[in-house]
Design a protein around this motif. Sequence first.
Motif, short mmCIF file in Angstrom:
data_model
loop_
_atom_site.label_atom_id
_atom_site.label_comp_id
_atom_site.label_asym_id
_atom_site.label_seq_id
_atom_site.Cartn_x
_atom_site.Cartn_y
_atom_site.Cartn_z
N PRO A 103 45.30 29.38 39.11
CA PRO A 103 46.40 29.09 40.03
C PRO A 103 46.16 27.79 40.80
CG PRO A 103 44.92 30.68 41.00
CD PRO A 103 44.43 30.45 39.60
N VAL A 104 47.25 27.13 41.14
CA VAL A 104 47.19 26.01 42.07
C VAL A 104 47.19 26.61 43.47
CG1 VAL A 104 48.38 23.97 42.96
CG2 VAL A 104 48.37 24.44 40.49
N TYR A 105 46.14 26.31 44.24
CA TYR A 105 45.99 26.91 45.56
C TYR A 105 47.16 26.50 46.46
CZ TYR A 105 43.73 28.71 49.73
OH TYR A 105 43.43 29.43 50.86
N LYS A 124 50.24 27.23 46.00
CA LYS A 124 51.50 27.16 45.26
C LYS A 124 51.74 28.43 44.44
CE LYS A 124 53.91 24.71 41.64
NZ LYS A 124 53.62 24.35 40.27
N ASP A 125 50.78 28.78 43.60
CA ASP A 125 50.93 29.95 42.72
C ASP A 125 50.48 31.20 43.47
OD1 ASP A 125 51.77 28.38 40.48
OD2 ASP A 125 49.67 27.84 40.12
N LYS A 126 51.40 32.16 43.62
CA LYS A 126 51.11 33.35 44.41
C LYS A 126 51.17 34.61 43.57
CE LYS A 126 51.13 31.11 48.39
NZ LYS A 126 49.99 30.97 49.23
N PRO A 127 50.38 35.63 43.85
CA PRO A 127 49.26 35.63 44.79
C PRO A 127 48.03 34.99 44.15
CG PRO A 127 49.46 37.80 43.81
CD PRO A 127 50.57 36.94 43.22
N GLU A 128 47.58 33.89 44.71
CA GLU A 128 46.55 33.10 44.04
C GLU A 128 45.24 33.86 43.82
OE1 GLU A 128 46.85 31.79 48.32
OE2 GLU A 128 47.54 30.35 46.87
N ASP A 129 44.87 34.77 44.73
CA ASP A 129 43.62 35.51 44.54
C ASP A 129 43.70 36.42 43.30
OD1 ASP A 129 45.48 37.16 45.87
OD2 ASP A 129 43.92 38.24 46.98
N LYS A 130 44.83 37.08 43.12
CA LYS A 130 45.01 37.95 41.95
C LYS A 130 45.09 37.13 40.67
CE LYS A 130 47.27 42.02 40.24
NZ LYS A 130 46.14 42.44 39.48
N LEU A 131 45.78 36.00 40.72
CA LEU A 131 45.89 35.15 39.53
C LEU A 131 44.53 34.60 39.13
CD1 LEU A 131 49.21 33.28 40.41
CD2 LEU A 131 48.88 35.06 38.66
N LEU A 132 43.71 34.22 40.10
CA LEU A 132 42.38 33.71 39.78
C LEU A 132 41.51 34.83 39.20
CD1 LEU A 132 40.41 31.38 39.69
CD2 LEU A 132 39.79 31.89 42.07
N ALA A 133 41.57 36.00 39.79
CA ALA A 133 40.82 37.14 39.26
C ALA A 133 41.27 37.44 37.83
CB ALA A 133 41.01 38.36 40.15
N ASN A 134 42.57 37.34 37.56
CA ASN A 134 43.09 37.58 36.22
C ASN A 134 42.50 36.61 35.19
OD1 ASN A 134 44.68 39.69 37.08
ND2 ASN A 134 46.59 38.53 37.07
N SER A 141 39.89 26.65 38.89
CA SER A 141 40.87 26.32 39.93
C SER A 141 40.30 25.55 41.12
CB SER A 141 41.60 27.56 40.45
OG SER A 141 42.61 27.93 39.55
N THR A 142 39.03 25.20 41.11
CA THR A 142 38.43 24.57 42.30
C THR A 142 38.48 23.05 42.29
OG1 THR A 142 36.22 24.62 41.32
CG2 THR A 142 36.87 26.51 42.67
N GLY A 143 38.89 22.46 41.19
CA GLY A 143 38.98 21.00 41.12
C GLY A 143 40.34 20.54 41.61
N ALA A 144 41.11 19.97 40.70
CA ALA A 144 42.43 19.43 41.04
C ALA A 144 43.39 20.51 41.57
CB ALA A 144 43.05 18.76 39.82
N PHE A 145 43.13 21.79 41.24
CA PHE A 145 44.02 22.86 41.70
C PHE A 145 43.71 23.30 43.12
CE2 PHE A 145 45.46 24.63 37.30
CZ PHE A 145 45.98 23.39 36.97
N GLY A 146 42.65 22.78 43.72
CA GLY A 146 42.42 22.89 45.15
C GLY A 146 41.94 24.21 45.72
N TYR A 147 41.50 25.14 44.89
CA TYR A 147 41.06 26.44 45.43
C TYR A 147 39.77 26.24 46.21
CZ TYR A 147 41.99 31.44 45.32
OH TYR A 147 42.37 32.72 45.65
N PRO A 148 39.67 26.77 47.42
CA PRO A 148 38.43 26.64 48.20
C PRO A 148 37.25 27.26 47.43
CG PRO A 148 40.21 27.44 49.60
CD PRO A 148 40.71 27.49 48.18
N MET A 149 36.19 26.50 47.30
CA MET A 149 35.07 26.87 46.42
C MET A 149 34.45 28.22 46.78
SD MET A 149 33.34 25.68 43.73
CE MET A 149 33.64 23.92 43.72
N LYS A 150 34.19 28.47 48.05
CA LYS A 150 33.51 29.72 48.43
C LYS A 150 34.38 30.93 48.09
CE LYS A 150 30.98 32.15 51.98
NZ LYS A 150 30.42 32.13 53.33
N GLU A 151 35.65 30.86 48.45
CA GLU A 151 36.57 31.97 48.16
C GLU A 151 36.71 32.18 46.65
OE1 GLU A 151 41.24 33.10 48.89
OE2 GLU A 151 40.32 31.62 50.23
#
Length: 175
Positions: free
Chosen positions: A86-88, A90-100, A123-133
Amino acid sequence: MHVEFNEVMVELVSGNIADQPDCDAIVNAANAELRIGGGVAGAIHGVGDPELEELTRPLAPIKPGEAVITEAPNLPNKFVIHCLGPVYGKDKPEDKLLANCYYNALTLAEENGIESIAFPALSTGAFGYPMKEAAQIAFNTVKKKTAELTNVKYIRFVLFSAADYNLHLSVLKEY
């Protein structure tokens, strides 16, 4: 650094995702069109193309959270699993999409008899997801999914920078 989740070894290394010759599969932080891009997609397609793009073209587009698998032409691996994170913001729910992404990649690995797989920090590069989360979501998902795995015995997280490696290490130590 490594830990074991449900008899599956999970390891952290610093390096290049496109240079993991001892893993059956590597995971591409793909774009929706499954084409060459920057970062991870650029590194993998830079080695695998033009054959890799020919394999991915009929599978595109994919949606955030989805994963598809191809052979790994010109790479030392058998397979590439392509995930669209997911793009942090923008794409919701981003936590569920990343887990998927992690869940679906491991499901494809299991279905294809893959024993070892290497992931980048999706998702942590250009898609901007905070690295720790993102690291917490990745490790939580992997830990849960390992209970269902019989083929996959080894999961590696490949972090490109020392800072990313150290942050993932601090998160993994919580397990």
